[in-house]
Design a protein around this motif. Sequence first.
Motif, PDB file in Angstrom:
ATOM      1  N   MET A 183       0.824  -1.182   0.000  1.00  0.00           N
ATOM      2  CA  MET A 183       0.000   0.000   0.000  1.00  0.00           C
ATOM      3  C   MET A 183       0.877   1.256   0.000  1.00  0.00           C
ATOM      4  O   MET A 183       0.578   2.218  -0.699  1.00  0.00           O
ATOM      5  CB  MET A 183      -0.911  -0.037   1.237  1.00  0.00           C
ATOM      6  N   TYR A 184       1.946   1.215   0.788  1.00  0.00           N
ATOM      7  CA  TYR A 184       2.851   2.367   0.854  1.00  0.00           C
ATOM      8  C   TYR A 184       3.472   2.661  -0.509  1.00  0.00           C
ATOM      9  O   TYR A 184       3.556   3.811  -0.925  1.00  0.00           O
ATOM     10  CB  TYR A 184       3.940   2.100   1.899  1.00  0.00           C
ATOM     11  N   SER A 185       3.870   1.631  -1.235  1.00  0.00           N
ATOM     12  CA  SER A 185       4.470   1.809  -2.562  1.00  0.00           C
ATOM     13  C   SER A 185       3.463   2.369  -3.548  1.00  0.00           C
ATOM     14  O   SER A 185       3.797   3.233  -4.368  1.00  0.00           O
ATOM     15  CB  SER A 185       5.012   0.481  -3.082  1.00  0.00           C
ATOM     16  N   PHE A 186       2.237   1.887  -3.493  1.00  0.00           N
ATOM     17  CA  PHE A 186       1.198   2.407  -4.385  1.00  0.00           C
ATOM     18  C   PHE A 186       0.976   3.892  -4.140  1.00  0.00           C
ATOM     19  O   PHE A 186       0.810   4.660  -5.094  1.00  0.00           O
ATOM     20  CB  PHE A 186      -0.114   1.646  -4.195  1.00  0.00           C
ATOM     21  N   MET A 187       0.966   4.316  -2.896  1.00  0.00           N
ATOM     22  CA  MET A 187       0.785   5.736  -2.578  1.00  0.00           C
ATOM     23  C   MET A 187       1.914   6.567  -3.186  1.00  0.00           C
ATOM     24  O   MET A 187       1.694   7.660  -3.697  1.00  0.00           O
ATOM     25  CB  MET A 187       0.742   5.963  -1.065  1.00  0.00           C
ATOM     26  N   GLY A 188       3.130   6.041  -3.154  1.00  0.00           N
ATOM     27  CA  GLY A 188       4.266   6.742  -3.745  1.00  0.00           C
ATOM     28  C   GLY A 188       4.153   6.870  -5.249  1.00  0.00           C
ATOM     29  O   GLY A 188       4.444   7.921  -5.824  1.00  0.00           O
ATOM     30  N   VAL A 189       3.724   5.807  -5.904  1.00  0.00           N
ATOM     31  CA  VAL A 189       3.545   5.839  -7.368  1.00  0.00           C
ATOM     32  C   VAL A 189       2.433   6.819  -7.743  1.00  0.00           C
ATOM     33  O   VAL A 189       2.561   7.603  -8.687  1.00  0.00           O
ATOM     34  CB  VAL A 189       3.238   4.422  -7.907  1.00  0.00           C
ATOM     35  N   PHE A 190       1.348   6.800  -6.992  1.00  0.00           N
ATOM     36  CA  PHE A 190       0.213   7.689  -7.245  1.00  0.00           C
ATOM     37  C   PHE A 190       0.626   9.157  -7.128  1.00  0.00           C
ATOM     38  O   PHE A 190       0.312   9.975  -7.999  1.00  0.00           O
ATOM     39  CB  PHE A 190      -0.917   7.354  -6.263  1.00  0.00           C
ATOM     40  N   THR A 191       1.348   9.500  -6.071  1.00  0.00           N
ATOM     41  CA  THR A 191       1.737  10.895  -5.888  1.00  0.00           C
ATOM     42  C   THR A 191       2.847  11.313  -6.856  1.00  0.00           C
ATOM     43  O   THR A 191       2.927  12.486  -7.225  1.00  0.00           O
ATOM     44  CB  THR A 191       2.155  11.162  -4.432  1.00  0.00           C
ATOM     45  N   THR A 192       3.676  10.381  -7.292  1.00  0.00           N
ATOM     46  CA  THR A 192       4.676  10.691  -8.315  1.00  0.00           C
ATOM     47  C   THR A 192       3.991  11.023  -9.636  1.00  0.00           C
ATOM     48  O   THR A 192       4.427  11.930 -10.365  1.00  0.00           O
ATOM     49  CB  THR A 192       5.651   9.511  -8.498  1.00  0.00           C
ATOM     50  N   ALA A 193       2.908  10.346  -9.946  1.00  0.00           N
ATOM     51  CA  ALA A 193       2.142  10.651 -11.160  1.00  0.00           C
ATOM     52  C   ALA A 193       1.556  12.058 -11.083  1.00  0.00           C
ATOM     53  O   ALA A 193       1.520  12.773 -12.097  1.00  0.00           O
ATOM     54  CB  ALA A 193       1.037   9.616 -11.350  1.00  0.00           C
ATOM     55  N   ILE A 194       1.123  12.478  -9.906  1.00  0.00           N
ATOM     56  CA  ILE A 194       0.624  13.847  -9.730  1.00  0.00           C
ATOM     57  C   ILE A 194       1.745  14.846 -10.008  1.00  0.00           C
ATOM     58  O   ILE A 194       1.561  15.834 -10.723  1.00  0.00           O
ATOM     59  CB  ILE A 194       0.057  14.037  -8.311  1.00  0.00           C
ATOM     60  N   TRP A 252       4.557  14.470 -11.834  1.00  0.00           N
ATOM     61  CA  TRP A 252       4.899  14.503 -13.251  1.00  0.00           C
ATOM     62  C   TRP A 252       3.821  15.183 -14.083  1.00  0.00           C
ATOM     63  O   TRP A 252       4.121  15.882 -15.046  1.00  0.00           O
ATOM     64  CB  TRP A 252       5.139  13.094 -13.781  1.00  0.00           C
ATOM     65  N   SER A 253       2.577  14.952 -13.734  1.00  0.00           N
ATOM     66  CA  SER A 253       1.467  15.562 -14.483  1.00  0.00           C
ATOM     67  C   SER A 253       1.532  17.078 -14.409  1.00  0.00           C
ATOM     68  O   SER A 253       1.422  17.760 -15.434  1.00  0.00           O
ATOM     69  CB  SER A 253       0.122  15.077 -13.940  1.00  0.00           C
ATOM     70  N   PHE A 254       1.718  17.610 -13.219  1.00  0.00           N
ATOM     71  CA  PHE A 254       1.805  19.063 -13.075  1.00  0.00           C
ATOM     72  C   PHE A 254       3.011  19.613 -13.816  1.00  0.00           C
ATOM     73  O   PHE A 254       2.925  20.652 -14.478  1.00  0.00           O
ATOM     74  CB  PHE A 254       1.871  19.458 -11.596  1.00  0.00           C
ATOM     75  N   GLU A 255       4.135  18.936 -13.732  1.00  0.00           N
ATOM     76  CA  GLU A 255       5.338  19.394 -14.418  1.00  0.00           C
ATOM     77  C   GLU A 255       5.119  19.435 -15.924  1.00  0.00           C
ATOM     78  O   GLU A 255       5.434  20.436 -16.583  1.00  0.00           O
ATOM     79  CB  GLU A 255       6.513  18.482 -14.081  1.00  0.00           C
ATOM     80  N   LEU A 256       4.567  18.383 -16.489  1.00  0.00           N
ATOM     81  CA  LEU A 256       4.361  18.325 -17.939  1.00  0.00           C
ATOM     82  C   LEU A 256       3.271  19.283 -18.409  1.00  0.00           C
ATOM     83  O   LEU A 256       3.391  19.894 -19.478  1.00  0.00           O
ATOM     84  CB  LEU A 256       4.033  16.897 -18.357  1.00  0.00           C
ATOM     85  N   ILE A 257       2.214  19.421 -17.632  1.00  0.00           N
ATOM     86  CA  ILE A 257       1.138  20.343 -18.005  1.00  0.00           C
ATOM     87  C   ILE A 257       1.643  21.784 -18.010  1.00  0.00           C
ATOM     88  O   ILE A 257       1.384  22.535 -18.958  1.00  0.00           O
ATOM     89  CB  ILE A 257      -0.076  20.178 -17.061  1.00  0.00           C
ATOM     90  N   PHE A 258       2.365  22.182 -16.982  1.00  0.00           N
ATOM     91  CA  PHE A 258       2.894  23.548 -16.936  1.00  0.00           C
ATOM     92  C   PHE A 258       3.898  23.781 -18.054  1.00  0.00           C
ATOM     93  O   PHE A 258       3.935  24.867 -18.636  1.00  0.00           O
ATOM     94  CB  PHE A 258       3.547  23.822 -15.577  1.00  0.00           C
ATOM     95  N   GLY A 296       5.594  24.145 -12.126  1.00  0.00           N
ATOM     96  CA  GLY A 296       4.659  23.025 -12.103  1.00  0.00           C
ATOM     97  C   GLY A 296       5.159  21.894 -11.225  1.00  0.00           C
ATOM     98  O   GLY A 296       4.381  21.266 -10.507  1.00  0.00           O
ATOM     99  N   ALA A 297       6.458  21.637 -11.277  1.00  0.00           N
ATOM    100  CA  ALA A 297       7.046  20.589 -10.432  1.00  0.00           C
ATOM    101  C   ALA A 297       6.908  20.953  -8.958  1.00  0.00           C
ATOM    102  O   ALA A 297       6.572  20.094  -8.134  1.00  0.00           O
ATOM    103  CB  ALA A 297       8.510  20.387 -10.795  1.00  0.00           C
ATOM    104  N   LEU A 298       7.130  22.197  -8.618  1.00  0.00           N
ATOM    105  CA  LEU A 298       7.001  22.643  -7.235  1.00  0.00           C
ATOM    106  C   LEU A 298       5.561  22.511  -6.746  1.00  0.00           C
ATOM    107  O   LEU A 298       5.315  21.998  -5.650  1.00  0.00           O
ATOM    108  CB  LEU A 298       7.471  24.093  -7.099  1.00  0.00           C
ATOM    109  N   ILE A 299       4.625  22.927  -7.566  1.00  0.00           N
ATOM    110  CA  ILE A 299       3.209  22.822  -7.195  1.00  0.00           C
ATOM    111  C   ILE A 299       2.805  21.348  -7.105  1.00  0.00           C
ATOM    112  O   ILE A 299       2.137  20.930  -6.150  1.00  0.00           O
ATOM    113  CB  ILE A 299       2.327  23.587  -8.194  1.00  0.00           C
ATOM    114  N   GLY A 300       3.187  20.550  -8.089  1.00  0.00           N
ATOM    115  CA  GLY A 300       2.853  19.132  -8.087  1.00  0.00           C
ATOM    116  C   GLY A 300       3.466  18.390  -6.921  1.00  0.00           C
ATOM    117  O   GLY A 300       2.834  17.518  -6.312  1.00  0.00           O
TER     118      GLY A 300
END
Length: 67
Positions: free
Chosen positions: A1-12, A14-20, A33-37
Amino acid sequence: MYSFMGVFTTAIFWSFELIFDGIFNYQYAKYLGALIGLTIGYIIKYNLDKRFVFNMEQHQPSQDKKV
């Protein structure tokens, strides 16, 4: 569960970084974007870990049960 939480938040993150980087035509937009994400990701990860991973009440057997 801990690893899944890390993968989920890493996707957030990367998403903000790429969108910005894609939306704004500014040299440092992807860093903003990376700072906000990263901030949003860590806040979400803290709350999810507190609720699902490190919840001691969830892992301890109930004292009310009679055997």
